[in-house]
Design an enzyme around this catalytic site. Structure first.
Site, PDB file in Angstrom:
ATOM      1  N   GLU A   5       1.005  -1.192   0.057  1.00 60.16           N
ATOM      2  CA  GLU A   5      -0.045   0.154   0.050  1.00 60.16           C
ATOM      3  C   GLU A   5       0.836   1.238   0.167  1.00 60.16           C
ATOM      4  OE1 GLU A   5      -3.564   0.755  -0.118  1.00 60.16           O
ATOM      5  OE2 GLU A   5      -2.464   2.525  -0.124  1.00 60.16           O
TER       6      GLU A   5
ATOM      7  N   ASP B 291      -8.326   1.478  -7.819  1.00 64.32           N
ATOM      8  CA  ASP B 291      -8.890   2.942  -7.931  1.00 64.32           C
ATOM      9  C   ASP B 291      -9.607   2.877  -9.617  1.00 64.32           C
ATOM     10  OD1 ASP B 291      -8.181   4.372  -5.575  1.00 64.32           O
ATOM     11  OD2 ASP B 291      -6.228   3.747  -6.298  1.00 64.32           O
TER      12      ASP B 291
ATOM     13  N   THR C   5     -15.454  -5.343   2.953  1.00 60.21           N
ATOM     14  CA  THR C   5     -14.986  -4.135   3.446  1.00 60.21           C
ATOM     15  C   THR C   5     -15.729  -2.736   3.367  1.00 60.21           C
ATOM     16  OG1 THR C   5     -14.244  -3.262   1.422  1.00 60.21           O
ATOM     17  CG2 THR C   5     -12.486  -4.935   2.608  1.00 60.21           C
TER      18      THR C   5
ATOM     19  N   PHE D 273     -14.989  -0.296   1.892  1.00 57.07           N
ATOM     20  CA  PHE D 273     -14.961   0.330   0.574  1.00 57.07           C
ATOM     21  C   PHE D 273     -16.153  -0.484  -0.479  1.00 57.07           C
ATOM     22  CE2 PHE D 273     -13.588   1.221  -3.761  1.00 57.07           C
ATOM     23  CZ  PHE D 273     -13.317   2.496  -3.608  1.00 57.07           C
ATOM     24  N   GLU D 274     -16.186  -1.709  -0.271  1.00 55.85           N
ATOM     25  CA  GLU D 274     -17.208  -2.526  -1.212  1.00 55.85           C
ATOM     26  C   GLU D 274     -18.707  -2.100  -0.507  1.00 55.85           C
ATOM     27  OE1 GLU D 274     -16.665  -6.708  -1.066  1.00 55.85           O
ATOM     28  OE2 GLU D 274     -18.383  -7.173  -2.423  1.00 55.85           O
TER      29      GLU D 274
HETATM   30  C1  LIG Z   1      -9.873   2.174  -3.699  1.00 55.03           C
HETATM   31  S1  LIG Z   1      -8.687   1.924  -2.673  1.00 55.03           S
HETATM   32  C2  LIG Z   1      -9.230   0.060  -2.005  1.00 55.03           C
HETATM   33  C3  LIG Z   1      -8.643  -0.598  -0.994  1.00 55.03           C
HETATM   34  C4  LIG Z   1      -8.986  -1.862  -0.471  1.00 55.03           C
HETATM   35  N1  LIG Z   1      -8.467  -2.971  -1.422  1.00 55.03           N
HETATM   36  C5  LIG Z   1     -10.400  -2.245  -0.207  1.00 55.03           C
HETATM   37  O1  LIG Z   1     -11.078  -3.069  -0.882  1.00 55.03           O
HETATM   38  O2  LIG Z   1     -10.920  -1.755   0.990  1.00 55.03           O
HETATM   39  C6  LIG Z   1      -7.249   1.423  -3.584  1.00 55.03           C
HETATM   40  C7  LIG Z   1      -5.881   1.450  -2.672  1.00 55.03           C
HETATM   41  O3  LIG Z   1      -5.033   1.318  -3.784  1.00 55.03           O
HETATM   42  C8  LIG Z   1      -3.635   1.931  -3.296  1.00 55.03           C
HETATM   43  N2  LIG Z   1      -2.871   1.869  -4.560  1.00 55.03           N
HETATM   44  C9  LIG Z   1      -3.229   2.608  -5.770  1.00 55.03           C
HETATM   45  N3  LIG Z   1      -2.058   2.187  -6.622  1.00 55.03           N
HETATM   46  C10 LIG Z   1      -1.225   1.476  -5.633  1.00 55.03           C
HETATM   47  C11 LIG Z   1       0.112   1.005  -6.158  1.00 55.03           C
HETATM   48  N4  LIG Z   1       0.566   1.279  -7.422  1.00 55.03           N
HETATM   49  N5  LIG Z   1       0.835   0.388  -5.168  1.00 55.03           N
HETATM   50  C12 LIG Z   1       0.240   0.154  -4.007  1.00 55.03           C
HETATM   51  N6  LIG Z   1      -0.841   0.639  -3.564  1.00 55.03           N
HETATM   52  C13 LIG Z   1      -1.573   1.311  -4.658  1.00 55.03           C
HETATM   53  C14 LIG Z   1      -4.487   3.083  -2.882  1.00 55.03           C
HETATM   54  O4  LIG Z   1      -3.493   3.813  -2.067  1.00 55.03           O
HETATM   55  C15 LIG Z   1      -5.717   2.905  -2.092  1.00 55.03           C
HETATM   56  O5  LIG Z   1      -5.468   2.580  -0.863  1.00 55.03           O
END
Ligand SMILES: C[S@@+](CC[C@H](N)C(=O)[O-])C[C@H]1O[C@@H](n2cnc3c(N)ncnc32)[C@H](O)[C@@H]1O
Length: 242
Positions: free
Chosen positions: A100, A150, A221, A223-224
């Protein structure tokens, strides 16, 4: 920790830059979680060009880190660590790594590790492209998870989406033959892209011939939940490394 300087932005010279730098300041309980648990559970990686990079010469030694040989699951973009902490508690016989870029997210996971007394989870505060692309020895990972990446909904931002052919190649190189890449999203058009990308990658096969049933190891989660509350359908995808 302070906000990052402009010099410390994600490396722009590469193909996929899937995130923008957000604040890394820790306040309240997250600051405490970091102080109490970061030394034990955050892998201290050498950097190259920015604070989310991993030096290309650094190789991860799973046996040295976890003190045993066990199947390894890596979650990319673990957010606040809800999914990986829950699964690690259910499966103490397996090892888990959360990747992360968002420091407060890593701190959230540290809080869960501390509360549940988990010993089979580590976190890496770095760009997944560096972690899977060079830090992890090729062919050593049992599962990679990409849950609710994202969606970058605006067309001009689609290039920032993580799930693209280059990323599929990086995931494929990290996975062992027979290993699994699990994806989930609440963004239909990104789900279609994920299916296209995984179908087009010669290294993967789709055991379901389309979308997969919901992965039973993925908890709901926050988020979901937000996506569901907004009326969006959830899509799971499973790609098996040949
Ligand atoms: C929309 S959130 C979803 C978080 C989690 N997977 C959930 O379902 O609750 C996407 C996460 O991916 C992380 N992220 C985006 N690009 C990344 C990368 N290249 N490497 C590591 N983390 C990344 C963002 O910081 C964010 O916390």
């Amino acid at each position: 920790m302070n906000e990052q300087s402009v010099d410390d932005q994600p490396f722009q010279g590469r193909q996929i830059v899937s995130f923008v730098r957000r604040g890394s300041r820790l306040v309240g309980p997250r600051e405490t979680y970091w102080q109490e648990h970061a030394d034990d559970f955050v892998i201290d990686v050498p950097r190259e060009h920015s604070s989310t990079s991993v030096h290309p010469d650094f190789r991860f030694d799973a046996v040295a880190e976890y003190g045993r040989e066990a199947p390894l699951t890596i979650e990319i973009g673990s957010g606040l660590g809800e999914a990986i902490a829950a699964r690690a508690e259910q499966q103490p016989e397996r090892d888990f790594m959360a990747v992360e870029v968002y420091v407060p997210g890593v701190a959230g996971l540290l809080g869960r590790i501390g509360k549940a007394g988990l010993s089979n989870v580590r976190a890496v505060n770095a760009d997944a492209i560096d972690v899977l692309g060079s830090m992890i020895p090729a062919g050593t990972v049992d599962e990679v998870w990409t849950f609710f990446a994202d969606p970058w909904p605006k067309k001009r931002h689609h290039k920032r989406r993580l799930v693209q052919p280059e990323f599929a190649a990086i995931v494929a190189s990290a996975l062992r033959p027979g290993g699994t890449w699990r994806l989930a999203t609440d963004w239909q058009e990104y789900a279609e892209q994920m299916l296209e990308v995984t179908d087009a990658a010669a290294e993967f096969e789709n055991p379901h011939g389309g979308y997969a049933p919901r992965f039973e190891g993925r908890i709901l989660t926050s988020f979901e939940r937000k996506g569901m509350d907004a009326g969006r359908e959830i899509f799971d995808i499973e790609a098996r490394r040949r």
